[in-house]
Design a protein around this motif. Structure first.
Motif, PDB file in Angstrom:
ATOM      1  N   ILE A   1     -10.764  10.527  35.774  1.00 19.70           N
ATOM      2  CA  ILE A   1     -11.125  10.578  34.355  1.00 19.70           C
ATOM      3  C   ILE A   1     -10.867   9.260  33.637  1.00 19.70           C
ATOM      4  O   ILE A   1     -11.131   9.139  32.453  1.00 19.70           O
ATOM      5  CB  ILE A   1     -10.386  11.721  33.627  1.00 19.70           C
ATOM      6  CG1 ILE A   1      -8.893  11.600  33.825  1.00 19.70           C
ATOM      7  CG2 ILE A   1     -10.875  13.059  34.074  1.00 19.70           C
ATOM      8  CD1 ILE A   1      -8.124  12.669  33.079  1.00 19.70           C
ATOM      9  N   LYS A   2     -10.402   8.270  34.391  1.00 15.50           N
ATOM     10  CA  LYS A   2     -10.039   7.004  33.759  1.00 15.50           C
ATOM     11  C   LYS A   2     -11.219   6.401  33.000  1.00 15.50           C
ATOM     12  O   LYS A   2     -11.081   5.913  31.895  1.00 15.50           O
ATOM     13  CB  LYS A   2      -9.583   6.041  34.860  1.00 15.50           C
ATOM     14  CG  LYS A   2      -8.751   4.919  34.362  1.00 15.50           C
ATOM     15  CD  LYS A   2      -7.917   4.304  35.462  1.00 15.50           C
ATOM     16  CE  LYS A   2      -8.766   3.619  36.517  1.00 15.50           C
ATOM     17  NZ  LYS A   2      -7.936   2.957  37.529  1.00 15.50           N
ATOM     18  N   THR A   3     -12.404   6.468  33.609  1.00 12.30           N
ATOM     19  CA  THR A   3     -13.549   5.790  33.006  1.00 12.30           C
ATOM     20  C   THR A   3     -14.499   6.738  32.284  1.00 12.30           C
ATOM     21  O   THR A   3     -15.520   6.313  31.773  1.00 12.30           O
ATOM     22  CB  THR A   3     -14.342   5.061  34.098  1.00 12.30           C
ATOM     23  OG1 THR A   3     -14.644   6.009  35.121  1.00 12.30           O
ATOM     24  CG2 THR A   3     -13.547   3.929  34.673  1.00 12.30           C
ATOM     25  N   LYS A   4     -14.126   8.024  32.233  1.00 10.24           N
ATOM     26  CA  LYS A   4     -15.042   8.989  31.611  1.00 10.24           C
ATOM     27  C   LYS A   4     -15.154   8.753  30.122  1.00 10.24           C
ATOM     28  O   LYS A   4     -14.162   8.573  29.438  1.00 10.24           O
ATOM     29  CB  LYS A   4     -14.566  10.407  31.876  1.00 10.24           C
ATOM     30  CG  LYS A   4     -14.951  10.879  33.237  1.00 10.24           C
ATOM     31  CD  LYS A   4     -14.966  12.376  33.300  1.00 10.24           C
ATOM     32  CE  LYS A   4     -15.522  12.808  34.632  1.00 10.24           C
ATOM     33  NZ  LYS A   4     -15.515  14.236  34.783  1.00 10.24           N
ATOM     34  N   GLY A   5     -16.383   8.773  29.636  1.00 10.21           N
ATOM     35  CA  GLY A   5     -16.601   8.608  28.202  1.00 10.21           C
ATOM     36  C   GLY A   5     -16.646   7.159  27.770  1.00 10.21           C
ATOM     37  O   GLY A   5     -17.061   6.863  26.661  1.00 10.21           O
ATOM     38  N   LEU A   6     -16.217   6.256  28.643  1.00 12.31           N
ATOM     39  CA  LEU A   6     -16.204   4.842  28.265  1.00 12.31           C
ATOM     40  C   LEU A   6     -17.621   4.339  28.002  1.00 12.31           C
ATOM     41  O   LEU A   6     -17.873   3.603  27.058  1.00 12.31           O
ATOM     42  CB  LEU A   6     -15.584   4.005  29.378  1.00 12.31           C
ATOM     43  CG  LEU A   6     -14.066   3.840  29.344  1.00 12.31           C
ATOM     44  CD1 LEU A   6     -13.620   2.911  30.442  1.00 12.31           C
ATOM     45  CD2 LEU A   6     -13.627   3.297  27.988  1.00 12.31           C
ATOM     46  N   PHE A   7     -18.549   4.774  28.873  1.00 17.82           N
ATOM     47  CA  PHE A   7     -19.929   4.320  28.753  1.00 17.82           C
ATOM     48  C   PHE A   7     -20.492   4.648  27.372  1.00 17.82           C
ATOM     49  O   PHE A   7     -21.046   3.779  26.699  1.00 17.82           O
ATOM     50  CB  PHE A   7     -20.775   4.979  29.854  1.00 17.82           C
ATOM     51  CG  PHE A   7     -22.234   4.699  29.733  1.00 17.82           C
ATOM     52  CD1 PHE A   7     -22.739   3.459  30.076  1.00 17.82           C
ATOM     53  CD2 PHE A   7     -23.105   5.675  29.262  1.00 17.82           C
ATOM     54  CE1 PHE A   7     -24.094   3.197  29.957  1.00 17.82           C
ATOM     55  CE2 PHE A   7     -24.457   5.417  29.145  1.00 17.82           C
ATOM     56  CZ  PHE A   7     -24.947   4.182  29.490  1.00 17.82           C
ATOM     57  N   SER A   8     -20.296   5.915  26.964  1.00 18.88           N
ATOM     58  CA  SER A   8     -20.833   6.331  25.672  1.00 18.88           C
ATOM     59  C   SER A   8     -20.222   5.518  24.547  1.00 18.88           C
ATOM     60  O   SER A   8     -20.928   5.067  23.641  1.00 18.88           O
ATOM     61  CB  SER A   8     -20.539   7.809  25.428  1.00 18.88           C
ATOM     62  OG  SER A   8     -20.773   8.540  26.582  1.00 18.88           O
ATOM     63  N   ILE A   9     -18.909   5.347  24.614  1.00 20.39           N
ATOM     64  CA  ILE A   9     -18.226   4.639  23.530  1.00 20.39           C
ATOM     65  C   ILE A   9     -18.698   3.184  23.472  1.00 20.39           C
ATOM     66  O   ILE A   9     -18.992   2.655  22.402  1.00 20.39           O
ATOM     67  CB  ILE A   9     -16.697   4.723  23.737  1.00 20.39           C
ATOM     68  CG1 ILE A   9     -16.191   6.120  23.399  1.00 20.39           C
ATOM     69  CG2 ILE A   9     -15.977   3.689  22.874  1.00 20.39           C
ATOM     70  CD1 ILE A   9     -16.277   6.505  21.932  1.00 20.39           C
ATOM     71  N   LEU A  10     -18.812   2.567  24.644  1.00 17.43           N
ATOM     72  CA  LEU A  10     -19.250   1.167  24.644  1.00 17.43           C
ATOM     73  C   LEU A  10     -20.685   1.050  24.137  1.00 17.43           C
ATOM     74  O   LEU A  10     -21.022   0.127  23.394  1.00 17.43           O
ATOM     75  CB  LEU A  10     -19.129   0.578  26.054  1.00 17.43           C
ATOM     76  CG  LEU A  10     -17.678   0.409  26.516  1.00 17.43           C
ATOM     77  CD1 LEU A  10     -17.619  -0.121  27.940  1.00 17.43           C
ATOM     78  CD2 LEU A  10     -16.925  -0.530  25.577  1.00 17.43           C
ATOM     79  N   LEU A  11     -21.518   2.028  24.511  1.00 19.22           N
ATOM     80  CA  LEU A  11     -22.898   2.008  24.044  1.00 19.22           C
ATOM     81  C   LEU A  11     -22.954   2.138  22.519  1.00 19.22           C
ATOM     82  O   LEU A  11     -23.696   1.414  21.841  1.00 19.22           O
ATOM     83  CB  LEU A  11     -23.670   3.149  24.702  1.00 19.22           C
ATOM     84  CG  LEU A  11     -25.197   3.061  24.636  1.00 19.22           C
ATOM     85  CD1 LEU A  11     -25.672   1.761  25.228  1.00 19.22           C
ATOM     86  CD2 LEU A  11     -25.819   4.238  25.364  1.00 19.22           C
TER      87      LEU A  11
END
Lengths: 539, 280
Positions: A138-148
Motif C-alpha cells: 500500500i506504500k504507493t497506493k493513491g500516489l498516482f491520483s494525488i500526483l495527477l
C-alpha cells in the motif's frame, strides 16, 4: 482534435466504470458463504449516505485534522469541476459568469489552493505514517491520483499566469472586444495593463501619468466589465510576477496555448483514470456507506454477506489498525495480517489470485480477531469490516485452511503420538511461558487422588467423548510424556474453569498446565502441518 | 470518583445492553467512567499464545497508569485475565523484560500500581453495600434469582482474590439490597459452558441445559449474571428455544440494580425491552 480527445476519455471512463461493475459482480460470490439470505441487505440508509458523501462525517469522527484536509480537497475539487471545468454548462446558473470576474477569479484560485493543501497533506501523511510506509503493497497506493491532481492544479495555475503575462492574448482580446487601435490609445491601454495587470510587452514602453489616466479611462470603457483586479487571482498573479524576467521569451513561444493544451490533456487523463485509480473511491464510498451494517440481530441471518465493492472502497487510511484490539498480538508475533488494514489487502490479493497469498499468515491473523467491532466503528469508508472477517473465516475453513488448534483436534491421539521425535527435535525451547509443563516440581507432587477429575465439568458432561481426565494428564507429564499429553482431548476440551486447580490438595496448577500444553500444542501442530504439506503431493 | 472503563471486546457488538446499563448505573452512582483506547485483555489469546495474553493485559494496565486511573470491568473473564497477567508478569523475569521493552517503545511503562476491579468486587469492597442501599429508590418485587458467579473471577482464589471460591457470598449480598431473593443453587459456581461454545458446541450446550434445569429446580425465576461471556451463553439462540415459561431467563446484574436505583428502562438496554417484572 480536442473534442476527439474528450470523447475518447469519456469512452474510457464509461468502459472503466462498466469494467469495475463487472469485476464486482464477478467477485460477488467469493465471500458470500451462505446462500439463502437474499434480501436482508436491501435496506439503504439515505441519511448516512448523504451525510458521509457530502460532509464525510465518518472521517470527521475518526480524525479531525485529516478531515479538515480531506474536506478542503473535496470542496475545492468540487468547485473546480462544477464552476470551472464545466463552465460551459454551469455558467447559465450565474448571470454574470466570466472566468476573470470576481468572485469566480478569486474562488478559482482559492479552490486551487485548497486542493493543493489537501494533496500536500496526503503526501506528508504518506511519509510520516509508519504502517503505510512499511507495507510494500500500500506504500504507493493513491500516489498516482494525488500526483495527477497536483499536476492538474499546478498546470492550471501556470496557465493562468501565462495568460496574465501574455502580450498576444492581450492583442487578440483588444481586437475582438474593442475598436481601439494605435491612434485611439492602444499604447495607453498597454501601459495601464502593464502597470495593473502585469502583462509583459516585448518592446519598452514609457509610463507617463497622462497615458495612465487615458489607459484607465479606456480600461473602464472596454475591459473592466469582464476583468476584475488581477490581485484576486492571488496565486497566478504571484506566478506571473515570478515569470517576469523571462516573460517576453515565453510570450514569443506562446506558452499560454501550450499550457492550455497540457492542462486540458491532464484533465482528460484524470477523467480517463478515474475508474482505475484511487479516485474511484468517490463513487464506492457513498455506495458502501448507504449499506446497512450487520447488527447482532441480523448477524445470524446475514452472516457473510459482504459486497465485494466494500473491499475496494478501502482507502488504506490505517485508522482500523490504530484501534485494533489485538494489536499486542502483532507486537509479539509480528504477523501483519492480524491488523485489519493489512488483512483487507491480503483478501484483495486472494480474490484476484487464490494461490498468491500466504495462507498461514492470513488465517492465523484472522483467527486472532476478537470481533470487538472497533474497526467497523471507525472505518471512514463505512465498510462493515467485522462482517468481512466473519465471512473470511468461514471462507478459509471452507478452503481447508484452518487454525492449528482445529487441526490438533482432527488428529487421532495415536497418530499424534507418532510425531513425538520430530516435534522434540524441531520445537525450540520457549522461555516466555508459564514454565510449568517442563518443570517436574510443578506436577511431581500429584498423588493421583482424582479430586480434579471429580470436580471437572468436562469429565462430568462429556465422559464418553473425552479420552483422559485431568489427573491422567498430570500422570502423563510425570511419565515424561509431554507430547502425548498435549494431544489428549482433555487438554483441548478443557473449559478453563479452574475447578481442578482450586480443589487440588497438592496445589498443582492443573489448569495453568493445561493452558500451557495448549500453547505448545499449537506450535507442534504448526510443525506437523508443515512437515505433512511438505511430504504430501499437493492437489 | 474516576475509573477507567474496560468494556472488553464483546460488549460493543454482542452485548450492547450490558455496556449501556453498566454506564447508566455508574452515572447514577456518581462514578465517572473514562474511556481509554484499550486493547483486548488477552483472554482469547491465553490458549494460543501466553506471551500475547500477558502483554495485552499489561499494556492496558500501562495505559491506565498513564492517566493515573484504576480499571473497572463488568466482564469476569477480562478481570481474571488481568489478574493472571499480573501474576505471571511478576513471576517470569524474561517475559517481564521483554514486555517492558515493548511498552517502552510506545512510551508506556507499568510499575504495578494500577488496580483492576470487577464491578461486583468494586461495589462490595470499595463502594460499599450500605452506600448502594442508601441510593435504592424502590425495592424490586421479590422474584427468585439464581446467581451465576463466573469461573474466571472466582478461581483460582490465590490469583484473583475475588471471593471465597467454595462459598462465595458477594453476589447474593449485592442482590439482597435490591429486594430480589437469591436462591440456593448448587451449580452457582460452575462453568456456564461459554468457553466451549465454538470449539465443542455439544458440550457447551449440555452444560447450559443442566444449568437451566438445576436453576429451575432450585426455584429460580431468573438467572443473574455479571459477566459478558456468561450472559452471552445464556442468551444463545438454542437456549431461547429451550426456555419457555417454566425455565428461568437470564438477567444482567446491572439491569436489576439499575431498576432498583430508579433508572428508566430505556436507559438500561438498547431497545428498552426489559422484562416488566422489574419495573412494576
Amino acid at each position: 482534435m480536442i473534442n476527439i480527445a474528450l470523447n475518447i476519455s469519456l469512452i474510457i471512463f464509461t468502459l472503466g466504470v462498466c469494467f469495475q461493475i463487472y469485476r464486482f459482480k464477478k467477485y460477488k460470490n467469493f465471500l458470500h458463504v451462505e446462500t439463502s439470505t437474499q434480501g436482508s441487505q436491501k435496506n439503504f440508509q439515505i441519511k448516512a449516505f448523504l451525510l458521509n458523501t457530502l460532509f464525510q462525517t465518518k472521517l470527521f469522527k475518526a480524525g479531525k485534522l485529516r478531515w479538515i484536509f480531506h474536506f478542503s480537497l473535496f470542496t475545492g475539487f468540487l468547485y473546480l469541476i462544477f464552476v470551472h471545468a464545466l463552465h460551459d454548462v454551469t455558467s447559465l446558473l450565474f448571470e454574470y459568469y466570466e472566468p476573470t470576474v470576481d468572485p469566480f477569479q478569486f474562488l478559482r484560485n482559492f479552490s486551487g489552493v485548497m486542493v493543493f493543501m489537501g494533496c500536500i497533506a496526503f503526501l506528508y501523511r504518506r511519509v510520516i505514517h509508519y504502517r503505510i510506509k512499511h507495507d510494500k503493497r500500500i506504500k504507493t497506493k493513491g500516489l498516482f491520483s494525488i500526483l495527477l491532481i497536483l499536476l492538474v492544479i499546478g498546470s492550471g495555475f501556470l496557465l493562468e499566469a501565462s495568460k496574465i503575462i501574455s502580450e498576444p492574448v492581450f492583442i487578440e482580446m483588444v481586437e475582438e472586444y474593442s475598436d481601439i487601435d494605435e491612434e485611439t490609445g492602444l499604447e495607453d491601454l498597454k501601459i495601464y495593463w502593464k502597470e495593473y495587470y502585469n502583462i509583459i510587452f516585448s518592446q519598452q514602453i514609457d509610463i507617463t501619468d497622462k497615458s495612465l489616466e487615458n489607459g484607465q479611462f479606456l480600461n473602464e470603457e472596454y475591459c473592466l466589465s469582464c476583468h476584475s483586479s488581477i490581485r484576486s487571482a492571488f496565486v497566478s498573479n504571484t506566478f506571473a510576477k515570478m515569470l517576469n524576467p523571462i516573460g517576453s521569451i515565453l510570450n514569443s513561444h506562446r506558452l499560454d496555448s501550450k499550457l492550455s493544451i497540457i492542462h486540458y490533456i491532464l484533465c482528460l487523463l484524470l477523467l480517463a483514470c478515474f475508474p482505475f485509480s484511487r479516485l474511484f473511491h468517490v463513487l464506492l464510498i457513498p455506495f458502501i456507506t448507504g449499506q446497512k451494517n450487520i447488527t447482532k440481530e441480523t448477524s445470524n441471518t446475514s452472516k457473510g454477506i459482504i459486497p465485494s465493492t466494500a473491499l475496494f472502497a478501502c482507502t488504506n487510511c490505517g485508522y482500523c489498525s490504530r484501534v485494533c484490539s489485538v494489536y499486542p498480538n502483532y507486537q509479539i508475533t509480528g504477523n501483519k495480517d492480524v491488523l485489519p488494514h493489512s488483512k483487507i489487502e491480503s483478501v484483495k490479493a486472494m480474490i484476484k489470485d487464490v494461490s498468491s497469498e500466504n495462507w498461514e499468515r492470513l488465517y492465523q491473523g484472522n483467527s486472532e480477531c476478537t470481533m470487538c467491532h472497533n474497526c467497523t466503528d471507525i472505518c471512514p469508508s463505512g465498510i462493515d469490516l467485522q462482517c468481512l472477517w466473519v465471512a473470511l473465516d468461514t471462507k478459509l475453513v471452507q478452503m481447508r485452511h484452518c487454525e492449528n488448534i482445529r487441526s490438533v483436534k482432527d488428529i487421532p491421539l495415536n497418530e499424534w503420538a507418532k510425531n513425538e521425535n520430530t516435534i522434540e527435535s524441531l520445537l525450540s525451547k520457549d522461555e516466555m511461558t508459564s514454565n510449568l509443563a517442563d518443570k517436574a516440581e510443578a506436577f511431581e507432587k500429584c498423588v493421583q487422588c482424582t479430586i480434579c477429575t471429580n470436580v471437572c465439568p468436562v469429565v462430568e458432561y462429556n465422559s464418553n467423548q473425552n479420552d483422559m481426565t485431568p489427573q491422567q494428564v498430570m500422570n502423563l507429564l510425570r511419565l515424561g510424556k509431554k507430547h502425548l499429553a498435549t494431544g489428549t482431548r482433555m487438554v483441548w476440551s478443557c473449559l478453563t474453569c479452574y475447578s481442578c486447580q482450586e480443589h487440588c490438595p497438592q496445589q498443582i496448577r492443573v489448569t495453568d498446565i493445561i493452558l500451557e500444553l495448549r500453547n505448545s500444542g499449537e506450535k507442534s501442530a504448526g510443525i506437523i502441518n508443515k512437515t505433512q504439506t511438505n511430504t504430501e503431493v499437493h492437489i | 470518583m474516576k475509573l477507567a472503563y474496560f468494556p472488553g471486546c464483546k460488549i460493543p457488538f454482542y452485548l450492547k445492553d450490558y455496556g449501556i446499563s453498566f454506564e447508566a448505573i455508574m452515572r447514577k452512582l456518581d462514578i465517572e467512567l473514562i474511556k481509554l483506547p484499550f486493547n483486548c485483555c488477552g483472554y482469547p489469546a491465553r490458549s494460543k499464545n501466553f506471551e500475547v495474553s500477558v502483554l495485552s493485559s499489561i499494556r492496558n494496565y500501562a495505559l491506565a497508569r498513564k492517566y493515573d486511573l484504576d480499571i473497572i470491568t463488568p466482564c469476569k473473564c477480562c478481570f481474571g485475565q488481568f489478574k493472571h497477567a499480573t501474576y505471571w508478569y511478576d513471576h517470569n523475569k524474561d517475559l517481564k523484560k521483554k514486555i517492558d521493552s515493548l511498552l517502552n517503545r510506545e512510551g508506556l511503562f507499568w510499575d504495578g500500581s494500577t488496580q483492576i476491579d470487577h464491578m461486583l468486587s468494586f461495589f462490595y469492597n470499595k463502594f460499599g453495600i450500605n452506600e448502594i442501599a442508601k441510593r435504592i429508590q424502590k425495592k424490586l418485587p421479590g422474584k427468585k434469582i439464581a446467581v451465576q458467579y463466573g469461573c474466571h473471577a472466582l478461581r483460582p482464589f490465590s490469583i484473583t482474590g475475588f471471593d471465597n471460591p467454595y462459598a462465595p457470598k458477594m453476589f447474593e449480598a449485592l442482590l439482597d439490597v435490591t429486594g430480589v431473593i437469591p436462591v440456593e443453587w448448587s451449580k452457582s459456581t460452575e462453568c456456564c459452558g461459554s468457553p466451549a461454545f465454538d470449539s465443542n458446541p455439544k458440550l457447551s450446550f449440555k452444560i447450559l441445559q443442566n444449568k437451566i434445569k438445576t436453576a429451575s429446580e432450585a426455584g429460580a425465576d431468573y438467572i443473574c449474571t455479571a459477566c459478558t461471556h456468561c450472559q452471552m451463553q445464556y442468551e444463545t439462540e438454542q437456549f431461547k428455544k429451550q426456555s419457555n415459561h417454566h425455565h428461568p431467563t437470564p438477567l444482567l446484574f446491572t439491569q436489576i440494580l439499575g431498576a432498583a436505583l430508579g433508572i428508566n428502562k430505556n436507559k438500561l438496554s438498547e431497545k428498552g425491552d426489559l422484562t416488566p417484572i422489574l419495573f412494576e
